[in-house]
Design an enzyme around this catalytic site. Structure first.
Site, PDB file in Angstrom:
ATOM      1  N   GLU A  46       0.834  -1.199   0.000  1.00 54.76           N
ATOM      2  CA  GLU A  46       0.000   0.000   0.000  1.00 54.76           C
ATOM      3  C   GLU A  46       0.873   1.255   0.000  1.00 54.76           C
ATOM      4  O   GLU A  46       1.843   1.350   0.758  1.00 54.76           O
ATOM      5  CB  GLU A  46      -0.885  -0.045   1.247  1.00 54.76           C
ATOM      6  CG  GLU A  46      -1.850   1.088   1.432  1.00 54.76           C
ATOM      7  CD  GLU A  46      -2.697   0.902   2.686  1.00 54.76           C
ATOM      8  OE1 GLU A  46      -3.668   1.647   2.858  1.00 54.76           O
ATOM      9  OE2 GLU A  46      -2.380   0.007   3.503  1.00 54.76           O
ATOM     10  N   LYS A 115      -9.022   2.540  -2.497  1.00 51.43           N
ATOM     11  CA  LYS A 115      -9.337   1.794  -1.281  1.00 51.43           C
ATOM     12  C   LYS A 115     -10.769   2.112  -0.868  1.00 51.43           C
ATOM     13  O   LYS A 115     -11.176   3.284  -0.836  1.00 51.43           O
ATOM     14  CB  LYS A 115      -8.363   2.175  -0.173  1.00 51.43           C
ATOM     15  CG  LYS A 115      -8.460   1.337   1.094  1.00 51.43           C
ATOM     16  CD  LYS A 115      -7.308   1.681   2.033  1.00 51.43           C
ATOM     17  CE  LYS A 115      -7.284   0.830   3.281  1.00 51.43           C
ATOM     18  NZ  LYS A 115      -6.114   1.125   4.144  1.00 51.43           N
ATOM     19  N   CYS A 170      -5.392  -3.365   1.941  1.00 51.39           N
ATOM     20  CA  CYS A 170      -5.221  -3.499   3.383  1.00 51.39           C
ATOM     21  C   CYS A 170      -6.524  -3.736   4.140  1.00 51.39           C
ATOM     22  O   CYS A 170      -7.014  -4.846   4.191  1.00 51.39           O
ATOM     23  CB  CYS A 170      -4.470  -2.285   3.933  1.00 51.39           C
ATOM     24  SG  CYS A 170      -3.717  -2.585   5.566  1.00 51.39           S
TER      25      CYS A 170
END
Length: 639
Positions: A46, A115, A170
């Protein structure tokens, strides 16, 4: 790719926080290396172009522009390679910043995936910087090319129909409705996760479990690339724990704290065969609510409740946990010293448990840095309460670890201070005790200035919870290595070190373990033994660590914690004793918060922490009334 086998890689590059050019150099090196080994898809962590721990720098235009420039440098410099690269960066779109994964192949930007789920706890305050990718699926015009943007993208290989992959980032993995579920329902057989998951006690096992479980539940291959060494260690460390699993089976795993590339082959034909046998992958979700009720009554406890929730009961796991924690502590200090160009460390050595653990950590950090341990300046500062046992242990310990030992007796300095403030030395109050602690801290800070060193803090998590530290005395340092380690765990870490030490050092460490815990701020008894025993004053640390875990980790009520403690410590402590120290814990926990509001930097190693920047935020003037009222009501029920 023949027969459905696909070679994939997860790589953790060395990074410099905020240095996009340097980070991209490392990414390109790893892409080239992977390409040379026949890898067809490589995934990076990330925000790998910028570093994941930039904080408010993400709001700086300079960083965003540099990240975009370096993204297209990767696009250009990999145009001749038969490899797909997935890299992380902050991406500005419609005047909002997104935490994104960019998918690149043969000189083309195939798509950008934002994300979806942004954490907002501890140091992971992503809503401060980023917008969620929810409801953001459309085409962008970038450098004259249309590029799809959104969380609903899957990437399909024309020459290998089995290869359909999706990307999540994540936190997306840990949510109830992760994007990967949607991808799998749309046919994806491979999921990549770009992660910057901070290292913590027990985290490798949890991360491994989650990746394996997700690959099993979705009948897919799941590959996670994790941020590692090079990220900021202001409050946390990152281990670069890369994982690749296939349908519940772990195929490959990198060694933590090594910034490695993890490579293996996934069998996509096998996955597609398994997927076809499963009829639960429906493109439409149907939810039906079924209501029922149960009478509310107290459940008789039969499940085990460990007395030491911070410590694994299994000896093998406990040993592995100790090894992991010592490594995390050492890497945190190593990274800080490396970042500031420091080659000297200064710490006060008392002959007690906490300073012993700090010396162990500093020694390991120096070994990692390749520095001579003579750069470890251990200072012993005897005063009114110092006993011969702790003094001798401190001196011998310093010598065994090869540090530079210096003795500075502070009685005269403290007496001069008493004279300056008009304090009667025979009055053993807080001023009498704290003057010694602050004098020691002043000496450590000044010596650090003199040798261009870093003062390493020794205080532990249990002391911070109870406020058992002198404000601006042992409460303060340049970097605290024990601040997230509870006292019960400190013992096991020192014991682990003893078990792996040569006989003479082991003897010293074991004697320190056998010494009563004490700040030694009051004179010894007539036999020269420690008179001021901490656990006689504030209570047993095994109880306080039990309380601490369930108060902070789960937010349980005093009544529930009391019940659990009675169950866990049955036969060892009477109910009234447990209650007494529980009430002490809450009182001290609330009144001493001001000390925790201004802690120095220090690595967090577990799920329970009290740093205002990582695990816990609390106003220093919060009222304890409702907790005390519950405790008062509970007291009436104790026979």
């Amino acid at each position: 790719m023949k027969d459905g086998f696909l070679k994939v890689a997860c790589a953790t590059p060395d990074v410099r926080v905020g240095d996009c050019v340097y980070n991209t150099d490392r990414i390109l090196e790893l892409i080239s290396e992977a390409h040379g080994q026949g890898v067809k898809i490589i995934c990076f962590p990330e925000l790998s172009i910028t570093g994941a721990t930039c904080g408010d720098l993400f709001l700086q235009d300079t960083l965003g522009l540099s990240a975009a420039q370096q993204l297209f440098r990767i696009v250009q410099e990999t145009n001749e390679m038969d490899i797909v690269s997935v890299v992380g960066l902050p991406f500005v779109n419609q005047n909002k910043i997104y935490n994104c994964a960019a998918v690149i192949s043969k000189g083309k930007l195939l798509g950008i995936v934002p994300k979806l789920n942004l954490p907002n706890y501890g140091v992971h305050q992503e809503l401060r910087y980023f917008a969620s990718g929810f409801d953001s699926e459309y085409m962008l015009k970038i450098r004259g090319e249309e590029v799809p943007f959104g969380t609903g993208l899957v990437f399909c290989c024309e020459s290998m129909p089995e290869l359909i992959f999706g990307v999540e980032i994540c936190e997306d993995l840990y949510t109830a409705d992760s994007p990967s579920v949607r991808y799998a329902k749309t046919g994806a057989s491979l999921i990549f996760n770009l992660s910057a998951s901070a290292a913590a006690v027990g985290k490798p096992e949890y991360r491994r479990m989650m990746v394996q479980a997700k690959s099993a539940s979705l009948c897919c291959a799941y590959a996670m690339a994790d941020a590692g060494i090079g990220e900021s260690t202001t409050d946390l460390v990152f281990s670069g724990h890369n994982l690749i699993a296939e349908n519940g089976r772990l195929l490959a795993e990198s060694e933590p704290f090594r910034n490695q590339m993890c490579i293996t082959e996934v069998d996509l034909q096998k996955l597609c065969s398994e997927r076809r046998k499963c009829n639960t992958f429906r493109t439409e979700e149907e939810i039906y609510h079924v209501d029922f009720s149960l009478a509310m009554e107290e459940t008789v406890l039969t499940r085990p409740i460990p007395k030491n929730p911070f410590i694994p009961e299994d000896p093998a796991k406990r040993s592995e946990r100790c090894k992991e924690i010592l490594q995390m502590q050492a890497v945190g200090l190593m990274s800080r010293m490396k970042a500031i160009g420091c080659k000297n460390a200064v710490l006060g050595l008392s002959g007690g448990l906490d300073s012993t653990l700090a010396l162990i950590v500093v020694s390991h950090a120096f070994d990692l840095l390749g520095l001579d341990r003579s750069g470890i300046h251990t200072i012993t500062m005897p005063c009114f309460g110092t006993t011969d046992r702790t003094y001798q242990n401190a001196c011998e310990l310093a010598k065994k670890y090869g540090s530079t030992l210096r003795e500075i007796r502070i009685e005269d300095s403290v007496r001069q201070h008493f004279k300056d403030i008009g304090h009667d030395e025979s009055v053993h109050n807080a001023a009498y005790e704290n003057a010694q602690a602050r004098e020691r801290t002043q000496i450590l800070m000044d010596i650090a200035n003199d040798v261009n060193g870093l003062v390493v803090g020794t205080g532990d998590l249990s002391e911070l919870a109870l406020g058992w530290a002198t404000y601006n005395g042992d409460h303060m340092s340049n970097y605290g290595v024990n601040g997230s380690i509870p006292k019960t765990l400190v013992r096991h870490l020192v014991r682990y070190e003893a078990e792996h030490s040569e006989p003479e050092l082991r003897t010293i460490l074991l004697d320190i373990l056998d010494t009563p815990v004490s700040p030694e701020l009051l004179p010894p008894d007539k036999q020269g033994r420690i008179a001021q025993k901490t656990e006689d004053l504030v209570g047993p640390y095994e109880l306080h660590d039990f309380f601490l875990y369930y108060v902070i980790r789960h937010g349980f009520t005093p009544a529930k914690i009391f019940r659990m403690a009675n169950y866990a410590f049955a036969g060892e402590y009477e109910d009234a004793v447990i209650f007494k120290w529980l009430k002490t814990f809450y009182r001290r926990f609330f009144t001493q918060q001001f000390k925790r509001s201004c802690l120095p930097d220090g690595v967090g190693v577990g799920s329970v922490g009290l740093s205002p920047r990582t695990g816990f935020r609390m106003p220093s003037d919060a009222s304890m009334n409702i907790w005390m009222k519950e405790l008062d009501a509970l007291e009436k029920t104790i026979s």
